[in-house]
Design a protein around this motif. Structure first.
Motif, PDB file in Angstrom:
ATOM      1  N   LEU A 188       0.838  -1.202   0.000  1.00  0.00           N
ATOM      2  CA  LEU A 188       0.000   0.000   0.000  1.00  0.00           C
ATOM      3  C   LEU A 188       0.871   1.249   0.000  1.00  0.00           C
ATOM      4  O   LEU A 188       1.904   1.288   0.667  1.00  0.00           O
ATOM      5  N   ASN A 189       0.411   2.274  -0.728  1.00  0.00           N
ATOM      6  CA  ASN A 189       1.107   3.564  -0.760  1.00  0.00           C
ATOM      7  C   ASN A 189       0.132   4.660  -0.401  1.00  0.00           C
ATOM      8  O   ASN A 189      -1.011   4.663  -0.871  1.00  0.00           O
ATOM      9  N   LEU A 190       0.591   5.600   0.419  1.00  0.00           N
ATOM     10  CA  LEU A 190      -0.196   6.790   0.770  1.00  0.00           C
ATOM     11  C   LEU A 190       0.561   8.031   0.296  1.00  0.00           C
ATOM     12  O   LEU A 190       1.667   8.303   0.762  1.00  0.00           O
ATOM     13  N   TYR A 191      -0.038   8.719  -0.683  1.00  0.00           N
ATOM     14  CA  TYR A 191       0.522   9.964  -1.219  1.00  0.00           C
ATOM     15  C   TYR A 191      -0.300  11.100  -0.606  1.00  0.00           C
ATOM     16  O   TYR A 191      -1.495  11.226  -0.899  1.00  0.00           O
ATOM     17  N   HIS A 192       0.314  11.893   0.273  1.00  0.00           N
ATOM     18  CA  HIS A 192      -0.446  12.894   1.033  1.00  0.00           C
ATOM     19  C   HIS A 192      -1.032  13.983   0.147  1.00  0.00           C
ATOM     20  O   HIS A 192      -2.067  14.558   0.444  1.00  0.00           O
ATOM     21  N   PRO A 236      -5.165  13.615  -0.407  1.00  0.00           N
ATOM     22  CA  PRO A 236      -4.447  12.341  -0.441  1.00  0.00           C
ATOM     23  C   PRO A 236      -4.999  11.300  -1.425  1.00  0.00           C
ATOM     24  O   PRO A 236      -6.161  11.335  -1.816  1.00  0.00           O
ATOM     25  N   ARG A 237      -4.122  10.394  -1.788  1.00  0.00           N
ATOM     26  CA  ARG A 237      -4.494   9.227  -2.590  1.00  0.00           C
ATOM     27  C   ARG A 237      -3.891   7.996  -1.933  1.00  0.00           C
ATOM     28  O   ARG A 237      -2.727   8.028  -1.508  1.00  0.00           O
ATOM     29  N   VAL A 238      -4.688   6.935  -1.855  1.00  0.00           N
ATOM     30  CA  VAL A 238      -4.202   5.648  -1.361  1.00  0.00           C
ATOM     31  C   VAL A 238      -4.236   4.661  -2.519  1.00  0.00           C
ATOM     32  O   VAL A 238      -5.221   4.586  -3.255  1.00  0.00           O
ATOM     33  N   SER A 298       9.930  -0.832 -12.600  1.00  0.00           N
ATOM     34  CA  SER A 298       9.130  -2.025 -12.910  1.00  0.00           C
ATOM     35  C   SER A 298       9.004  -2.825 -11.632  1.00  0.00           C
ATOM     36  O   SER A 298       9.900  -2.787 -10.788  1.00  0.00           O
ATOM     37  N   ASP A 299       7.898  -3.548 -11.497  1.00  0.00           N
ATOM     38  CA  ASP A 299       7.736  -4.416 -10.336  1.00  0.00           C
ATOM     39  C   ASP A 299       8.216  -5.805 -10.727  1.00  0.00           C
ATOM     40  O   ASP A 299       7.411  -6.682 -11.051  1.00  0.00           O
ATOM     41  N   ASP A 300       9.549  -5.958 -10.711  1.00  0.00           N
ATOM     42  CA  ASP A 300      10.131  -7.214 -11.195  1.00  0.00           C
ATOM     43  C   ASP A 300      11.051  -7.854 -10.154  1.00  0.00           C
ATOM     44  O   ASP A 300      12.014  -8.524 -10.488  1.00  0.00           O
TER      45      ASP A 300
HETATM   46  O1  LIG Z   1       0.506   4.446  -6.769  1.00  0.00           O
HETATM   47  C1  LIG Z   1       0.384   3.789  -7.813  1.00  0.00           C
HETATM   48  O2  LIG Z   1      -0.597   3.880  -8.544  1.00  0.00           O
HETATM   49  C2  LIG Z   1       1.457   2.827  -8.255  1.00  0.00           C
HETATM   50  C3  LIG Z   1       2.318   2.273  -7.165  1.00  0.00           C
HETATM   51  C4  LIG Z   1       3.361   1.367  -7.714  1.00  0.00           C
HETATM   52  O3  LIG Z   1       3.707   1.402  -8.869  1.00  0.00           O
HETATM   53  C5  LIG Z   1       3.993   0.384  -6.833  1.00  0.00           C
HETATM   54  O4  LIG Z   1       3.681   0.338  -5.614  1.00  0.00           O
HETATM   55  O5  LIG Z   1       4.827  -0.389  -7.319  1.00  0.00           O
END
Ligand SMILES: O=C(O)CCC(=O)C(=O)O
Ligand SMILES: [Fe+2]
Length: 199
Positions: free
Chosen positions: A107-111, A188-190, A121-123
């Motif tokens: 999970l990511n939280l962008y304030h 914010p965006r989660v 890349s998610d590799d």
């Molecule tokens: O915040 C997003 O939409 C992408 C996050 C992302 O690319 C990641 O967590 O690997």
């Protein structure tokens, strides 16, 4: 919220598959998930090593998963936290929509718009190769971009509140993606990315 979401077309012209399902739940339900996620997730600033220095990101992160998943980066070993009720509900909805199973979630939280994520890349080796990655977004609408590693061709879209995007097949091998920063957004965006880790 119509049956087009079951036939979302491929946004990439070649070398990978990205499907955008749009908003997969009513706005009121997305609002309630946003509140639950902001309040109940164990958000922590992330660490990264750059130019030999340990930096702390403005963005916050959290990692949840099935059991005793563990992974190491930037010299720190992270342990997956046990699923919460709302994460299990979102995982079930995602799995039902896609017909795929997942075992972990980053999970990511962008304030606000000043926070984003750079090209990557998610590799990671811990992920099942070419496994689907399902991305759920809540809160501020943000632009999301892909760039082909060799041709440099790029594709962008807007990720809406309560929406689902999936990246699969050889997308991570051939394309980078990023969340560009923007001065235009103050709220914010989660983001949740459901992933398949090797056990
Ligand atoms: O915040 C997003 O939409 C992408 C996050 C992302 O690319 C990641 O967590 O690997
Ligand atoms: Fe990513």
């Amino acid at each position: 919220m119509d049956n087009k979401r079951n036939t979302a077309g491929n946004l990439l012209p070649y070398d990978g598959t990205v499907n955008y399902y749009g908003q997969i739940m009513p706005v009121a339900q997305a609002d309630s998930f946003l509140d639950l996620l902001l309040g109940n997730i164990d958000w922590k600033h992330d660490e990264a090593v750059m130019f030999g220095r340990r930096l702390v990101t403005k963005r916050k992160v959290a990692w949840y998963g099935d059991t005793d998943f563990q992974y190491t980066y930037s010299n720190t070993t992270k342990q997956a936290l046990p699923w919460t009720k709302e994460l299990l509900d979102l995982k079930a909805l995602t799995e039902k929509t896609l017909g795929e199973q997942f075992n972990s979630c980053l999970l990511n939280l962008y304030h606000n718009g000043s926070e984003g994520m750079a090209w990557h890349s998610d590799d990671e080796k811990e992920l099942i190769k070419n496994g689907a990655i399902a991305s759920l977004s809540f809160g501020a609408k943000r632009k999301f971009s892909f760039k082909h590693k060799r041709s440099k061709e790029s594709v962008s879209l807007i990720l809406e509140h309560g929406s689902l995007l999936v990246m699969k097949d050889n997308t991570q091998t051939n394309w980078l993606h990023r969340l560009p920063p923007t001065k235009l957004i103050a709220h914010p965006r989660v983001n949740l990315t459901f992933r398949k880790m090797n056990r």
